[in-house]
Design an enzyme around this catalytic site. Sequence first.
Site, PDB file in Angstrom:
ATOM      1  N   LYS A   1      53.210   8.197  33.715  1.00 19.25           N
ATOM      2  CA  LYS A   1      52.866   8.418  32.329  1.00 19.25           C
ATOM      3  C   LYS A   1      51.457   8.963  32.189  1.00 19.25           C
ATOM      4  CE  LYS A   1      55.406   4.214  31.141  1.00 19.25           C
ATOM      5  NZ  LYS A   1      55.219   2.798  30.702  1.00 19.25           N
ATOM      6  N   GLY A   2      50.676   8.772  33.262  1.00 18.26           N
ATOM      7  CA  GLY A   2      49.233   9.005  33.179  1.00 18.26           C
ATOM      8  C   GLY A   2      48.812  10.399  32.775  1.00 18.26           C
TER       9      GLY A   2
ATOM     10  N   GLU B   1      48.855  16.032  37.543  1.00 15.60           N
ATOM     11  CA  GLU B   1      48.711  14.594  37.804  1.00 15.60           C
ATOM     12  C   GLU B   1      47.378  14.114  37.233  1.00 15.60           C
ATOM     13  OE1 GLU B   1      49.865  11.819  38.187  1.00 15.60           O
ATOM     14  OE2 GLU B   1      50.290  11.327  40.275  1.00 15.60           O
ATOM     15  N   ASP B   2      47.359  12.876  36.781  1.00 14.61           N
ATOM     16  CA  ASP B   2      46.130  12.324  36.201  1.00 14.61           C
ATOM     17  C   ASP B   2      45.047  12.092  37.248  1.00 14.61           C
ATOM     18  OD1 ASP B   2      47.619  10.285  37.391  1.00 14.61           O
ATOM     19  OD2 ASP B   2      47.324   8.845  35.773  1.00 14.61           O
TER      20      ASP B   2
ATOM     21  N   ASP C   1      44.475   9.681  44.260  1.00 17.27           N
ATOM     22  CA  ASP C   1      43.814   8.500  44.802  1.00 17.27           C
ATOM     23  C   ASP C   1      44.053   8.477  46.316  1.00 17.27           C
ATOM     24  OD1 ASP C   1      42.482   5.933  44.033  1.00 17.27           O
ATOM     25  OD2 ASP C   1      44.330   5.036  44.766  1.00 17.27           O
TER      26      ASP C   1
ATOM     27  N   LYS D   1      39.640  11.034  43.529  1.00 16.55           N
ATOM     28  CA  LYS D   1      38.808  10.020  44.201  1.00 16.55           C
ATOM     29  C   LYS D   1      38.862  10.311  45.696  1.00 16.55           C
ATOM     30  CE  LYS D   1      39.551   5.866  41.332  1.00 16.55           C
ATOM     31  NZ  LYS D   1      40.275   4.576  41.296  1.00 16.55           N
TER      32      LYS D   1
ATOM     33  N   ASP E   1      45.705   4.056  32.537  1.00 18.14           N
ATOM     34  CA  ASP E   1      45.872   2.718  31.982  1.00 18.14           C
ATOM     35  C   ASP E   1      45.358   1.620  32.897  1.00 18.14           C
ATOM     36  OD1 ASP E   1      48.007   3.119  33.969  1.00 18.14           O
ATOM     37  OD2 ASP E   1      48.740   1.178  33.258  1.00 18.14           O
TER      38      ASP E   1
ATOM     39  N   ARG F   1      45.465   3.821  27.425  1.00 21.80           N
ATOM     40  CA  ARG F   1      45.837   5.227  27.622  1.00 21.80           C
ATOM     41  C   ARG F   1      45.386   6.096  26.454  1.00 21.80           C
ATOM     42  NH1 ARG F   1      49.481   5.472  31.967  1.00 21.80           N
ATOM     43  NH2 ARG F   1      50.943   3.752  32.124  1.00 21.80           N
TER      44      ARG F   1
HETATM   45  P1  XMP Z   1      48.074   7.702  45.004  1.00 24.15           P
HETATM   46  O1  XMP Z   1      49.421   7.797  45.632  1.00 24.15           O
HETATM   47  O2  XMP Z   1      47.276   8.968  45.073  1.00 24.15           O
HETATM   48  O3  XMP Z   1      48.427   7.341  43.499  1.00 24.15           O
HETATM   49  O4  XMP Z   1      47.303   6.509  45.508  1.00 24.15           O
HETATM   50  C1  XMP Z   1      47.737   7.779  42.410  1.00 24.15           C
HETATM   51  C2  XMP Z   1      48.157   6.866  41.282  1.00 24.15           C
HETATM   52  O5  XMP Z   1      47.389   5.659  41.360  1.00 24.15           O
HETATM   53  C3  XMP Z   1      47.014   5.224  40.086  1.00 24.15           C
HETATM   54  N1  XMP Z   1      45.520   5.095  40.017  1.00 24.15           N
HETATM   55  C4  XMP Z   1      44.803   4.790  38.946  1.00 24.15           C
HETATM   56  N2  XMP Z   1      45.179   4.545  37.687  1.00 24.15           N
HETATM   57  N3  XMP Z   1      42.905   4.239  37.070  1.00 24.15           N
HETATM   58  C5  XMP Z   1      44.224   4.262  36.750  1.00 24.15           C
HETATM   59  O6  XMP Z   1      44.555   4.043  35.586  1.00 24.15           O
HETATM   60  C6  XMP Z   1      42.451   4.474  38.314  1.00 24.15           C
HETATM   61  O7  XMP Z   1      41.238   4.444  38.560  1.00 24.15           O
HETATM   62  C7  XMP Z   1      43.457   4.782  39.303  1.00 24.15           C
HETATM   63  N4  XMP Z   1      43.386   5.073  40.621  1.00 24.15           N
HETATM   64  C8  XMP Z   1      44.664   5.262  41.026  1.00 24.15           C
HETATM   65  C9  XMP Z   1      47.565   6.242  39.131  1.00 24.15           C
HETATM   66  O8  XMP Z   1      48.759   5.745  38.599  1.00 24.15           O
HETATM   67  C10 XMP Z   1      47.841   7.481  39.954  1.00 24.15           C
HETATM   68  O9  XMP Z   1      48.900   8.252  39.452  1.00 24.15           O
HETATM   69 MG    MG Z   2      48.855   3.334  36.132  1.00 22.25          MG
END
Ligand code: XMP
Ligand code: MG
Length: 179
Positions: free
Chosen positions: A42-43, A98-99, A102, A130, A158, A164
């Site tokens: 949803k991000g 993608e939001d 990570d 990140k 979120d 959000r």
């Molecule tokens: P990966 O597979 O790259 O996944 O580890 C990325 C997903 O991890 C969540 N994510 C976050 N969500 N704040 C958030 O709200 C954060 O700082 C954060 N870091 C990772 C997110 O769902 C993303 O799609």
């Molecule tokens: Mg999330």
Amino acid sequence: MKNDIARILFTREEIAEKVKYLANQIKSAYGDKNPLILCILKGSLIFTADLVRELDFPCTIDFMQVSSYGSSSETTGKLKIKKDMDSDVNGRDVIIVEDILDTGVTLSNLFPEIKRRGAKSVALCVFLNKPERRTVEVKADYIGFDIENEFVIGYGLDYDERYRNLPYVGVLKRSVYEK
Ligand code: XMP
Ligand code: MG
């Protein structure tokens, strides 16, 4: 909600400027390709909505909700599709939106699936990155902002499905998730 934010990382205005910058880059590469903009729920709902309104050429939009499963000690996992798109990607130029990038696990599992379905090309546009957290190598073609290893919320992101709707990106106070 405001009381839960330790500090604002990116304001509404800074975000709008960055979205325009990303859209300009995408325009020059995709202006004549009718790409499929794939919003990862949803991000990236809000990021995608803003981004597509800055694109002044034909494109289509679809949605997928995905995660990865496997034990947390694994660096790879299997793609878990919670909601699939309706579109046929065969022969299409796909831009995954993608939001946040990570660990990279989710996207590294999504890429091969889109390719397997016959996409002509697959690119990745992430709002936040990140780099410190990466466990799997993932190449992002368009990146909004690189950030430190902090938990951020707002602009689609979120904590426990909340925040959000904040129009900016902020760092959540530790007291919110430690209580
Ligand atoms: P990966 O597979 O790259 O996944 O580890 C990325 C997903 O991890 C969540 N994510 C976050 N969500 N704040 C958030 O709200 C954060 O700082 C954060 N870091 C990772 C997110 O769902 C993303 O799609
Ligand atoms: Mg999330």
